[in-house]
Scaffold this motif. Structure first.
Motif, PDB file in Angstrom:
ATOM      1  N   ALA A 114       0.846  -1.192   0.000  1.00  0.00           N
ATOM      2  CA  ALA A 114       0.000   0.000   0.000  1.00  0.00           C
ATOM      3  C   ALA A 114       0.880   1.240   0.000  1.00  0.00           C
ATOM      4  O   ALA A 114       1.999   1.225   0.521  1.00  0.00           O
ATOM      5  CB  ALA A 114      -0.908   0.008   1.227  1.00  0.00           C
ATOM      6  N   PRO A 115       0.383   2.324  -0.586  1.00  0.00           N
ATOM      7  CA  PRO A 115       1.128   3.584  -0.553  1.00  0.00           C
ATOM      8  C   PRO A 115       1.101   4.189   0.840  1.00  0.00           C
ATOM      9  O   PRO A 115       0.245   3.853   1.661  1.00  0.00           O
ATOM     10  CB  PRO A 115       0.371   4.460  -1.553  1.00  0.00           C
ATOM     11  CG  PRO A 115      -1.029   3.929  -1.511  1.00  0.00           C
ATOM     12  CD  PRO A 115      -0.908   2.445  -1.292  1.00  0.00           C
ATOM     13  N   GLU A 116       2.027   5.103   1.096  1.00  0.00           N
ATOM     14  CA  GLU A 116       2.026   5.839   2.348  1.00  0.00           C
ATOM     15  C   GLU A 116       1.176   7.095   2.252  1.00  0.00           C
ATOM     16  O   GLU A 116       0.683   7.596   3.262  1.00  0.00           O
ATOM     17  CB  GLU A 116       3.456   6.201   2.748  1.00  0.00           C
ATOM     18  CG  GLU A 116       4.305   4.981   3.103  1.00  0.00           C
ATOM     19  CD  GLU A 116       5.691   5.372   3.575  1.00  0.00           C
ATOM     20  OE1 GLU A 116       5.895   6.571   3.902  1.00  0.00           O
ATOM     21  OE2 GLU A 116       6.574   4.492   3.628  1.00  0.00           O
ATOM     22  N   THR A 117       1.018   7.625   1.026  1.00  0.00           N
ATOM     23  CA  THR A 117       0.175   8.801   0.806  1.00  0.00           C
ATOM     24  C   THR A 117      -0.668   8.559  -0.445  1.00  0.00           C
ATOM     25  O   THR A 117      -0.363   7.683  -1.261  1.00  0.00           O
ATOM     26  CB  THR A 117       1.004  10.083   0.601  1.00  0.00           C
ATOM     27  OG1 THR A 117       1.482  10.137  -0.757  1.00  0.00           O
ATOM     28  CG2 THR A 117       2.187  10.148   1.547  1.00  0.00           C
TER      29      THR A 117
ATOM     30  N   GLU B 264      -0.669  10.296  -2.950  1.00  0.00           N
ATOM     31  CA  GLU B 264       0.041  10.819  -4.111  1.00  0.00           C
ATOM     32  C   GLU B 264       1.182   9.919  -4.564  1.00  0.00           C
ATOM     33  O   GLU B 264       1.895  10.251  -5.514  1.00  0.00           O
ATOM     34  CB  GLU B 264       0.594  12.214  -3.795  1.00  0.00           C
ATOM     35  CG  GLU B 264      -0.466  13.214  -3.395  1.00  0.00           C
ATOM     36  CD  GLU B 264      -1.449  13.501  -4.521  1.00  0.00           C
ATOM     37  OE1 GLU B 264      -1.036  13.423  -5.690  1.00  0.00           O
ATOM     38  OE2 GLU B 264      -2.625  13.791  -4.235  1.00  0.00           O
ATOM     39  N   ASP B 265       1.389   8.774  -3.942  1.00  0.00           N
ATOM     40  CA  ASP B 265       2.533   7.915  -4.270  1.00  0.00           C
ATOM     41  C   ASP B 265       2.365   7.241  -5.632  1.00  0.00           C
ATOM     42  O   ASP B 265       1.282   6.742  -5.958  1.00  0.00           O
ATOM     43  CB  ASP B 265       2.713   6.833  -3.203  1.00  0.00           C
ATOM     44  CG  ASP B 265       3.226   7.377  -1.887  1.00  0.00           C
ATOM     45  OD1 ASP B 265       3.564   8.577  -1.827  1.00  0.00           O
ATOM     46  OD2 ASP B 265       3.296   6.593  -0.915  1.00  0.00           O
ATOM     47  N   TRP B 266       3.453   7.221  -6.378  1.00  0.00           N
ATOM     48  CA  TRP B 266       3.540   6.445  -7.623  1.00  0.00           C
ATOM     49  C   TRP B 266       4.343   5.186  -7.360  1.00  0.00           C
ATOM     50  O   TRP B 266       5.188   5.150  -6.463  1.00  0.00           O
ATOM     51  CB  TRP B 266       4.262   7.247  -8.698  1.00  0.00           C
ATOM     52  CG  TRP B 266       3.526   8.407  -9.279  1.00  0.00           C
ATOM     53  CD1 TRP B 266       2.450   9.078  -8.751  1.00  0.00           C
ATOM     54  CD2 TRP B 266       3.840   9.074 -10.502  1.00  0.00           C
ATOM     55  NE1 TRP B 266       2.076  10.101  -9.573  1.00  0.00           N
ATOM     56  CE2 TRP B 266       2.913  10.132 -10.654  1.00  0.00           C
ATOM     57  CE3 TRP B 266       4.816   8.881 -11.476  1.00  0.00           C
ATOM     58  CZ2 TRP B 266       2.950  10.991 -11.760  1.00  0.00           C
ATOM     59  CZ3 TRP B 266       4.849   9.735 -12.574  1.00  0.00           C
ATOM     60  CH2 TRP B 266       3.914  10.774 -12.712  1.00  0.00           C
ATOM     61  N   LEU B 267       4.102   4.163  -8.178  1.00  0.00           N
ATOM     62  CA  LEU B 267       4.845   2.911  -8.046  1.00  0.00           C
ATOM     63  C   LEU B 267       5.406   2.484  -9.404  1.00  0.00           C
ATOM     64  O   LEU B 267       4.664   2.369 -10.382  1.00  0.00           O
ATOM     65  CB  LEU B 267       3.950   1.801  -7.489  1.00  0.00           C
ATOM     66  CG  LEU B 267       4.650   0.446  -7.275  1.00  0.00           C
ATOM     67  CD1 LEU B 267       5.758   0.555  -6.229  1.00  0.00           C
ATOM     68  CD2 LEU B 267       3.641  -0.624  -6.872  1.00  0.00           C
ATOM     69  N   LEU B 268       6.718   2.235  -9.434  1.00  0.00           N
ATOM     70  CA  LEU B 268       7.397   1.692 -10.608  1.00  0.00           C
ATOM     71  C   LEU B 268       7.536   0.180 -10.418  1.00  0.00           C
ATOM     72  O   LEU B 268       8.036  -0.272  -9.386  1.00  0.00           O
ATOM     73  CB  LEU B 268       8.782   2.320 -10.763  1.00  0.00           C
ATOM     74  CG  LEU B 268       8.866   3.844 -10.640  1.00  0.00           C
ATOM     75  CD1 LEU B 268      10.317   4.304 -10.731  1.00  0.00           C
ATOM     76  CD2 LEU B 268       8.006   4.510 -11.708  1.00  0.00           C
ATOM     77  N   VAL B 269       7.096  -0.594 -11.410  1.00  0.00           N
ATOM     78  CA  VAL B 269       7.178  -2.054 -11.348  1.00  0.00           C
ATOM     79  C   VAL B 269       8.110  -2.504 -12.475  1.00  0.00           C
ATOM     80  O   VAL B 269       7.741  -2.474 -13.651  1.00  0.00           O
ATOM     81  CB  VAL B 269       5.789  -2.702 -11.499  1.00  0.00           C
ATOM     82  CG1 VAL B 269       5.905  -4.218 -11.392  1.00  0.00           C
ATOM     83  CG2 VAL B 269       4.828  -2.166 -10.438  1.00  0.00           C
TER      84      VAL B 269
ATOM     85  N   GLY C 117       9.384  -7.511   0.412  1.00  0.00           N
ATOM     86  CA  GLY C 117       8.405  -6.703  -0.295  1.00  0.00           C
ATOM     87  C   GLY C 117       8.443  -5.234   0.040  1.00  0.00           C
ATOM     88  O   GLY C 117       7.498  -4.501  -0.250  1.00  0.00           O
ATOM     89  N   ARG C 118       9.537  -4.778   0.647  1.00  0.00           N
ATOM     90  CA  ARG C 118       9.647  -3.364   1.003  1.00  0.00           C
ATOM     91  C   ARG C 118       9.776  -2.527  -0.270  1.00  0.00           C
ATOM     92  O   ARG C 118      10.626  -2.798  -1.120  1.00  0.00           O
ATOM     93  CB  ARG C 118      10.863  -3.137   1.898  1.00  0.00           C
ATOM     94  CG  ARG C 118      11.061  -1.696   2.347  1.00  0.00           C
ATOM     95  CD  ARG C 118      12.204  -1.611   3.350  1.00  0.00           C
ATOM     96  NE  ARG C 118      13.478  -1.960   2.739  1.00  0.00           N
ATOM     97  CZ  ARG C 118      14.340  -1.050   2.246  1.00  0.00           C
ATOM     98  NH1 ARG C 118      14.035   0.231   2.286  1.00  0.00           N
ATOM     99  NH2 ARG C 118      15.484  -1.441   1.733  1.00  0.00           N
ATOM    100  N   LEU C 119       8.925  -1.512  -0.408  1.00  0.00           N
ATOM    101  CA  LEU C 119       8.996  -0.644  -1.567  1.00  0.00           C
ATOM    102  C   LEU C 119      10.182   0.302  -1.417  1.00  0.00           C
ATOM    103  O   LEU C 119      10.376   0.914  -0.367  1.00  0.00           O
ATOM    104  CB  LEU C 119       7.696   0.163  -1.702  1.00  0.00           C
ATOM    105  CG  LEU C 119       6.406  -0.677  -1.823  1.00  0.00           C
ATOM    106  CD1 LEU C 119       5.196   0.246  -1.893  1.00  0.00           C
ATOM    107  CD2 LEU C 119       6.465  -1.580  -3.045  1.00  0.00           C
ATOM    108  N   ARG C 120      10.995   0.391  -2.479  1.00  0.00           N
ATOM    109  CA  ARG C 120      12.176   1.257  -2.439  1.00  0.00           C
ATOM    110  C   ARG C 120      11.806   2.671  -2.857  1.00  0.00           C
ATOM    111  O   ARG C 120      11.181   2.860  -3.905  1.00  0.00           O
ATOM    112  CB  ARG C 120      13.241   0.703  -3.382  1.00  0.00           C
ATOM    113  CG  ARG C 120      14.579   1.449  -3.327  1.00  0.00           C
ATOM    114  CD  ARG C 120      15.342   1.130  -2.062  1.00  0.00           C
ATOM    115  NE  ARG C 120      15.635  -0.287  -2.014  1.00  0.00           N
ATOM    116  CZ  ARG C 120      16.698  -0.854  -2.612  1.00  0.00           C
ATOM    117  NH1 ARG C 120      17.540  -0.118  -3.293  1.00  0.00           N
ATOM    118  NH2 ARG C 120      16.910  -2.147  -2.520  1.00  0.00           N
ATOM    119  N   ARG C 121      12.197   3.646  -2.060  1.00  0.00           N
ATOM    120  CA  ARG C 121      11.906   5.036  -2.402  1.00  0.00           C
ATOM    121  C   ARG C 121      12.981   5.553  -3.353  1.00  0.00           C
ATOM    122  O   ARG C 121      14.164   5.580  -3.023  1.00  0.00           O
ATOM    123  CB  ARG C 121      11.831   5.916  -1.157  1.00  0.00           C
ATOM    124  CG  ARG C 121      11.362   7.325  -1.485  1.00  0.00           C
ATOM    125  CD  ARG C 121      10.997   8.102  -0.250  1.00  0.00           C
ATOM    126  NE  ARG C 121      12.173   8.507   0.505  1.00  0.00           N
ATOM    127  CZ  ARG C 121      12.099   9.247   1.620  1.00  0.00           C
ATOM    128  NH1 ARG C 121      10.929   9.598   2.109  1.00  0.00           N
ATOM    129  NH2 ARG C 121      13.203   9.592   2.254  1.00  0.00           N
TER     130      ARG C 121
END
Length: 286
Positions: free
Chosen positions: A32-35, A37-42, A273-277
């Motif tokens: 899940a996003p933290e805000t 407005e977060d984008w996710l690159l896969v 599964g930690r999303l990298r910023r």
């Protein structure tokens, strides 16, 4: 090129979800996003099964402001257990159309511009493949490299499952993709930085830590070795190696953002599964 403001959010990245493993599917279910407005690159290797790819991207697109996807080699496999039997370019185009229905950005779409913290930067998902130019030491041709790899028993399943149709070879497909992508990147404004997202690293140096160096043959192309300098790269995001880490090369940040297989991530101290910023960037290695 389109512009979509990122607000006060974050540009996050992940790759190599391999959700055929129940443990990895559970990781996606909890992402899940933290805000808002977060984008996710896969950065590729969601699955080799089209239905699983659809479920994953649909799930993520429902949660993140924008999802940007580029294929890995597993998405391009024509696997006997997949009900979608398309091969090569036809399979890739099928996945692109599926993504467009889900409002997921692909390498065939205009590059969006991240205008949130750390921006503006053009986000360029790349689909480049490989051309066997990352040869094992002592080998000077693809044939020698493959003979050496077969002798060690380290051969990528792409040799049996990733078909280049209608191109004669995977390296022909790679060269065509590189030429077209290079043209598009060169057309970007000269004052606009980029985040390049590709399943494979643009340069060979990240493969230096592989347990089996011969696997580097299936990890990219020398044709892109200077792209991190030429195209004003703020960060180069990739996966495939299943070695998540941040490295620097010639002053440019390279981010390997893989999840990998359960047998791999269970050994790591970080939560799986930690999303990298990616942006805004903060050195989290300390």
């Amino acid at each position: 090129m389109t512009s979509t403001a990122g607000g006060a959010g974050q540009l996050l990245a992940i790759s190599d979800l391999h959700i055929g493993y129940p443990e990895n599917r559970a990781l996606v279910e909890s992402m899940a996003p933290e805000t808002d407005e977060d984008w996710l690159l896969v950065a590729g290797d969601v699955s080799e099964n089209v239905a699983d790819i659809h479920w994953t991207l649909k799930t993520l697109a429902s949660r993140f402001r924008k999802v940007v996807w580029t294929p890995g080699n597993h998405e391009l496999w024509t696997h006997p257990k997949d009900t979608v039997a398309l091969r090569g370019v036809a399979r890739y185009e099928h996945l692109v159309e599926m993504c467009r229905e889900l409002d997921v950005i692909t390498p065939e779409d205009p590059y969006p511009v991240w205008e949130g913290p750390g921006g503006p930067v053009a986000i360029a998902p790349l689909f480049l493949l490989y051309d066997y130019s990352f040869l094992p030491a002592g080998c000077v041709t693809k044939e020698e490299g493959l003979e050496y790899a077969h002798g060690t028993g380290v051969v990528c399943n792409d040799e049996y499952l990733l078909h280049p149709d209608p191109y004669p070879t995977r390296e022909d497909w790679c060269r065509a993709r590189v030429a077209e992508t290079e043209r598009r990147l060169a057309a970007l404004p000269e004052d606009l930085p980029t985040v390049l997202v590709n399943h494979y690293p643009l340069d060979r140096h990240p493969t230096d830590v592989l347990w089996y160096p011969e696997f580097a043959m299936w990890c990219g192309t020398r044709l892109t070795a200077d792209w991190h300098r030429r195209f004003r790269v703020a960060a180069m995001v990739y996966g495939h190696l299943h070695i998540p880490r941040t490295t620097w090369h010639e002053g440019v940040r390279f981010e390997e953002v893989s999840v990998g297989y359960p047998r791999e991530w269970r050994k790591r101290p970080q939560p799986p599964g930690r999303l990298r910023r990616i942006l805004p960037w903060k050195d989290e290695s300390a």
